[in-house]
Design an enzyme around this catalytic site. Sequence first.
Site, PDB file in Angstrom:
ATOM      1  N   ASP A   1      -2.798  38.127 -13.135  1.00 19.72           N
ATOM      2  CA  ASP A   1      -3.788  37.317 -12.423  1.00 19.72           C
ATOM      3  C   ASP A   1      -5.172  37.455 -13.043  1.00 19.72           C
ATOM      4  O   ASP A   1      -5.764  38.535 -13.041  1.00 19.72           O
ATOM      5  CB  ASP A   1      -3.826  37.734 -10.948  1.00 19.72           C
ATOM      6  CG  ASP A   1      -4.761  36.868 -10.127  1.00 19.72           C
ATOM      7  OD1 ASP A   1      -4.793  35.641 -10.355  1.00 19.72           O
ATOM      8  OD2 ASP A   1      -5.471  37.421  -9.262  1.00 19.72           O
TER       9      ASP A   1
ATOM     10  N   LYS B   1       2.198  39.417  -3.819  1.00 18.35           N
ATOM     11  CA  LYS B   1       0.806  39.305  -4.227  1.00 18.35           C
ATOM     12  C   LYS B   1       0.006  40.494  -3.691  1.00 18.35           C
ATOM     13  O   LYS B   1       0.541  41.413  -3.056  1.00 18.35           O
ATOM     14  CB  LYS B   1       0.236  37.968  -3.760  1.00 18.35           C
ATOM     15  CG  LYS B   1       1.070  36.773  -4.241  1.00 18.35           C
ATOM     16  CD  LYS B   1       0.383  35.461  -4.037  1.00 18.35           C
ATOM     17  CE  LYS B   1      -0.624  35.222  -5.132  1.00 18.35           C
ATOM     18  NZ  LYS B   1      -1.210  33.864  -5.066  1.00 18.35           N
TER      19      LYS B   1
ATOM     20  N   GLU C   1       2.576  40.317  -8.642  1.00 17.39           N
ATOM     21  CA  GLU C   1       1.279  40.012  -9.244  1.00 17.39           C
ATOM     22  C   GLU C   1       0.515  41.309  -9.514  1.00 17.39           C
ATOM     23  O   GLU C   1       0.485  42.214  -8.672  1.00 17.39           O
ATOM     24  CB  GLU C   1       0.473  39.138  -8.275  1.00 17.39           C
ATOM     25  CG  GLU C   1      -0.927  38.811  -8.727  1.00 17.39           C
ATOM     26  CD  GLU C   1      -1.699  38.067  -7.644  1.00 17.39           C
ATOM     27  OE1 GLU C   1      -1.686  36.829  -7.656  1.00 17.39           O
ATOM     28  OE2 GLU C   1      -2.302  38.731  -6.765  1.00 17.39           O
TER      29      GLU C   1
ATOM     30  N   ARG D   1       0.824  -1.213   0.000  1.00 21.49           N
ATOM     31  CA  ARG D   1       0.000   0.000   0.000  1.00 21.49           C
ATOM     32  C   ARG D   1       0.855   1.258   0.000  1.00 21.49           C
ATOM     33  O   ARG D   1       0.558   2.219  -0.725  1.00 21.49           O
ATOM     34  CB  ARG D   1      -0.964  -0.019   1.186  1.00 21.49           C
ATOM     35  CG  ARG D   1      -1.852   1.222   1.325  1.00 21.49           C
ATOM     36  CD  ARG D   1      -2.441   1.706   0.008  1.00 21.49           C
ATOM     37  NE  ARG D   1      -3.064   0.654  -0.774  1.00 21.49           N
ATOM     38  CZ  ARG D   1      -3.251   0.718  -2.073  1.00 21.49           C
ATOM     39  NH1 ARG D   1      -2.839   1.767  -2.770  1.00 21.49           N
ATOM     40  NH2 ARG D   1      -3.837  -0.262  -2.711  1.00 21.49           N
TER      41      ARG D   1
ATOM     42  N   LYS E   1       0.345  24.753  -4.634  1.00 17.30           N
ATOM     43  CA  LYS E   1      -0.912  24.070  -4.278  1.00 17.30           C
ATOM     44  C   LYS E   1      -0.721  22.552  -4.398  1.00 17.30           C
ATOM     45  O   LYS E   1      -1.323  21.883  -5.226  1.00 17.30           O
ATOM     46  CB  LYS E   1      -2.040  24.555  -5.178  1.00 17.30           C
ATOM     47  CG  LYS E   1      -2.338  26.038  -5.000  1.00 17.30           C
ATOM     48  CD  LYS E   1      -3.373  26.533  -5.998  1.00 17.30           C
ATOM     49  CE  LYS E   1      -3.616  28.026  -5.827  1.00 17.30           C
ATOM     50  NZ  LYS E   1      -4.562  28.555  -6.834  1.00 17.30           N
TER      51      LYS E   1
END
Length: 304
Positions: free
Chosen positions: A232, A182, A211, A115, A150
């Site tokens: 963006d 950002k 950004e 597994r 992410k």
Amino acid sequence: MVSLAQRLPSELVPPDPMMPDPTMIDAQVRAALAEDVGTGDLTAALLADERLVRAELISRESAVLCGVAWAERAFHLLDPRIRVRWDLGDGGRIVAGQRLAVLEGPVAGILSAERTAMNYLQTLSGTATRAAEFAAAVAGLPVMVLDTRKTLPGLRLQQKYAVRCGGCHNHRIGLFDAILIKENHILAAGSIGAALAAAAALGRDVPIQIEVERLDELETALEAGARLILLDNFTLDDLRRAVALTAGRAQLEASGGVTLETIRAIAETGVDRISVGSLTKDVRAVDLSLRVVDAAAAAALPPA
């Protein structure tokens, strides 16, 4: 329980420069085995420790293989007598029904490691397969398709390796190897210019990217000396305008809601880079199967 103090065998060597360091692979697999095996595999205790078998790893669907080193390490940590012979390596294209590897060794070790080994193979192959789909979607265009942060928790480096195996590229690894300014950073700094100035003042030899959300912000960033700019959620028309406005003064990266259906049109606007969060966050595990095919064919194993 798998001991984290166990030494790494010298034969575990990365097959190519993209592979993460083998000591890291060893530590990751030990942690995964400890999570699954714990104080011992109770079901495997029903089996004779020395019963030798041959098993085959089969793919039930077309995919790009990834995770070979992690899977093999899982088997070897539980029983170094297990032999794994791979028919292909990371980055190999596979089809439904194809055999990927043959395993020979004590049945208890093979089934206890199964597994953990399969979790790595299925998840990383799923990531590599998705990356290959995005790479194919922009084939022939001068654009880089990048992953993001992410990623699945605890699988950052593994997934970023899988992205490369699938033919795409890595953005920054984490918060430590690049600066990405950002919207909230800009608000906290007071302006685009102030944020860029603060980043430059750090004196770190890392990429600095900012950004922007509108064309006027792009103009401001260019005037402030930005050389790497993230656009963006720009429309296709605004992406084309941004490319014309920038005129090569900075590298432009499109980001936000990019899909397989939209990425080629985005690439055709002329941007240099496209970042795609779904490369690593929307991963579907590849369907693989391990099955014992012969309980007598592995009778002559060398000593551990």
